[in-house]
Design a protein around this motif. Structure first.
Motif, PDB file in Angstrom:
ATOM      1  N   VAL A   1     -12.851 -41.806 -42.716  1.00  0.00           N
ATOM      2  CA  VAL A   1     -13.300 -41.465 -41.363  1.00  0.00           C
ATOM      3  C   VAL A   1     -14.461 -42.356 -40.960  1.00  0.00           C
ATOM      4  CG1 VAL A   1     -14.311 -39.677 -39.902  1.00  0.00           C
ATOM      5  CG2 VAL A   1     -12.569 -39.066 -41.579  1.00  0.00           C
TER       6      VAL A   1
ATOM      7  N   PRO B   1      -4.815 -34.971 -44.190  1.00  0.00           N
ATOM      8  CA  PRO B   1      -5.847 -35.121 -43.143  1.00  0.00           C
ATOM      9  C   PRO B   1      -6.023 -36.568 -42.690  1.00  0.00           C
ATOM     10  CG  PRO B   1      -6.890 -34.824 -45.285  1.00  0.00           C
ATOM     11  CD  PRO B   1      -5.417 -34.579 -45.484  1.00  0.00           C
ATOM     12  N   THR B   2      -5.842 -37.523 -43.606  1.00  0.00           N
ATOM     13  CA  THR B   2      -6.064 -38.936 -43.263  1.00  0.00           C
ATOM     14  C   THR B   2      -5.092 -39.411 -42.193  1.00  0.00           C
ATOM     15  OG1 THR B   2      -6.878 -39.404 -45.500  1.00  0.00           O
ATOM     16  CG2 THR B   2      -6.185 -41.287 -44.165  1.00  0.00           C
TER      17      THR B   2
ATOM     18  N   GLY C   1      -5.192 -37.209 -38.880  1.00  0.00           N
ATOM     19  CA  GLY C   1      -6.398 -37.578 -38.132  1.00  0.00           C
ATOM     20  C   GLY C   1      -6.257 -38.917 -37.455  1.00  0.00           C
TER      21      GLY C   1
ATOM     22  N   TYR D   1      -6.253 -39.384 -33.371  1.00  0.00           N
ATOM     23  CA  TYR D   1      -7.312 -40.242 -32.827  1.00  0.00           C
ATOM     24  C   TYR D   1      -6.728 -41.432 -32.064  1.00  0.00           C
ATOM     25  CZ  TYR D   1     -11.288 -43.450 -32.667  1.00  0.00           C
ATOM     26  OH  TYR D   1     -12.265 -44.325 -32.249  1.00  0.00           O
TER      27      TYR D   1
END
Length: 274
Positions: free
Chosen positions: A95, A195-196, A199, A203
């Motif tokens: 992130v 999540p990677t 996300g 985004y």
């Protein structure tokens, strides 16, 4: 409805699903496939990131028992809390680096030449990792990992921002070099992907929303569907494969593929597009 565009979207989805969780770089294959299919440009790059969500859904389904058990036990189980915390710790470096350097990396490194070079370099890392005795593995299960183990794997995952490196390759092989067994490294790589990649997809869609319209929905839908199907098949196969095989064949594949790309670029046999 552009049938040719939908066929290209389906092919790109299949490429994403088959390569996302193997140590051969999905981003690298998508760049090369997009170049050959003339599926390039800003919208294509958003598409390539967004369809990762389809591949991740396959992981969620395959690992649903573990995910569900963790969520149910999270309020009261120390083990479940540690596992969830490790995933969060491993996710954090990507992130931070993505926000700080993601734009520059995409602008300068997303080229077939870079992909081919990192394909080959990554292969030698795999061969080195697999030459070490597996009996030396310190961590046999994801439940035995410490937050420091998770942070180290998360930092290694950042190398995958260089196209051609492979996110799964960086986390699995990096995890093995850091003391995880092949099974523990593969499992944690899958959990870390959830999540990677979700996300990154959300985004990217939000950031580039001005490029998109409802007319693009069929293209994205087809890409997501084929990404999911091919990833589901691939993940189930890979979990069986690693039980009795090493990643050495993937290293030789990376070398052969990288050499072919470099030769076709150097001789002009294929006009690779950035």
């Amino acid at each position: 409805m552009d049938t040719v565009l939908l066929v290209k979207a389906a092919i790109m989805g299949i490429v994403e699903g088959l390569t996302e969780f193997l140590p051969i770089s999905s981003t690298g294959h998508l760049i090369l496939a997009g170049s050959l299919l003339d599926f390039v440009g800003a919208k294509a790059k958003v598409f390539e990131i967004a369809i990762q969500t389809g591949a991740i859904l396959a992981v969620v389904i395959v690992y649903w028992q573990k995910i569900r058990a963790t969520l149910v036990a999270l309020p009261s189980s120390r083990q479940a809390q540690r596992f969830a915390g490790n995933v969060a710790v491993g996710f954090a470096p990507a992130v931070v680096l993505g926000l700080l350097a993601g734009k520059a990396i995409k602008a300068h490194l997303f080229t077939p030449q870079v992909v081919a070079t990192t394909f080959i370099l990554g292969a030698f890392v795999i061969l080195w990792a697999e030459s070490r005795p597996q009996s030396a593995a310190r961590v046999q299960s994801v439940d035995d990992m410490t937050p420091l183990d998770a942070l180290k794997v998360g930092l290694v995952q950042c190398l995958a921002m260089i196209p051609g490196t492979s996110r799964s390759g960086a986390t699995i092989i990096g995890g093995m070099l850091l003391g995880l067994s092949r099974k523990a490294a593969t499992d944690f790589s899958f959990f870390l992907a959830i999540p990677t990649l979700i996300g990154a997809g959300i985004y990217s869609l939000y950031k580039e929303r001005a490029l998109l319209s409802w007319a693009d929905a069929p293209m994205f839908g087809v890409g997501l569907l084929f990404s999911f199907i091919s990833a589901w098949v691939c993940v189930r196969w890979l979990l069986r494969y690693i039980a009795s095989h090493s990643f050495v064949p993937f290293a030789w594949y990376r070398i052969a593929f990288g050499v072919i790309v470099l030769l076709t670029w150097w001789t002009g046999a294929v006009v690779w597009q950035d």
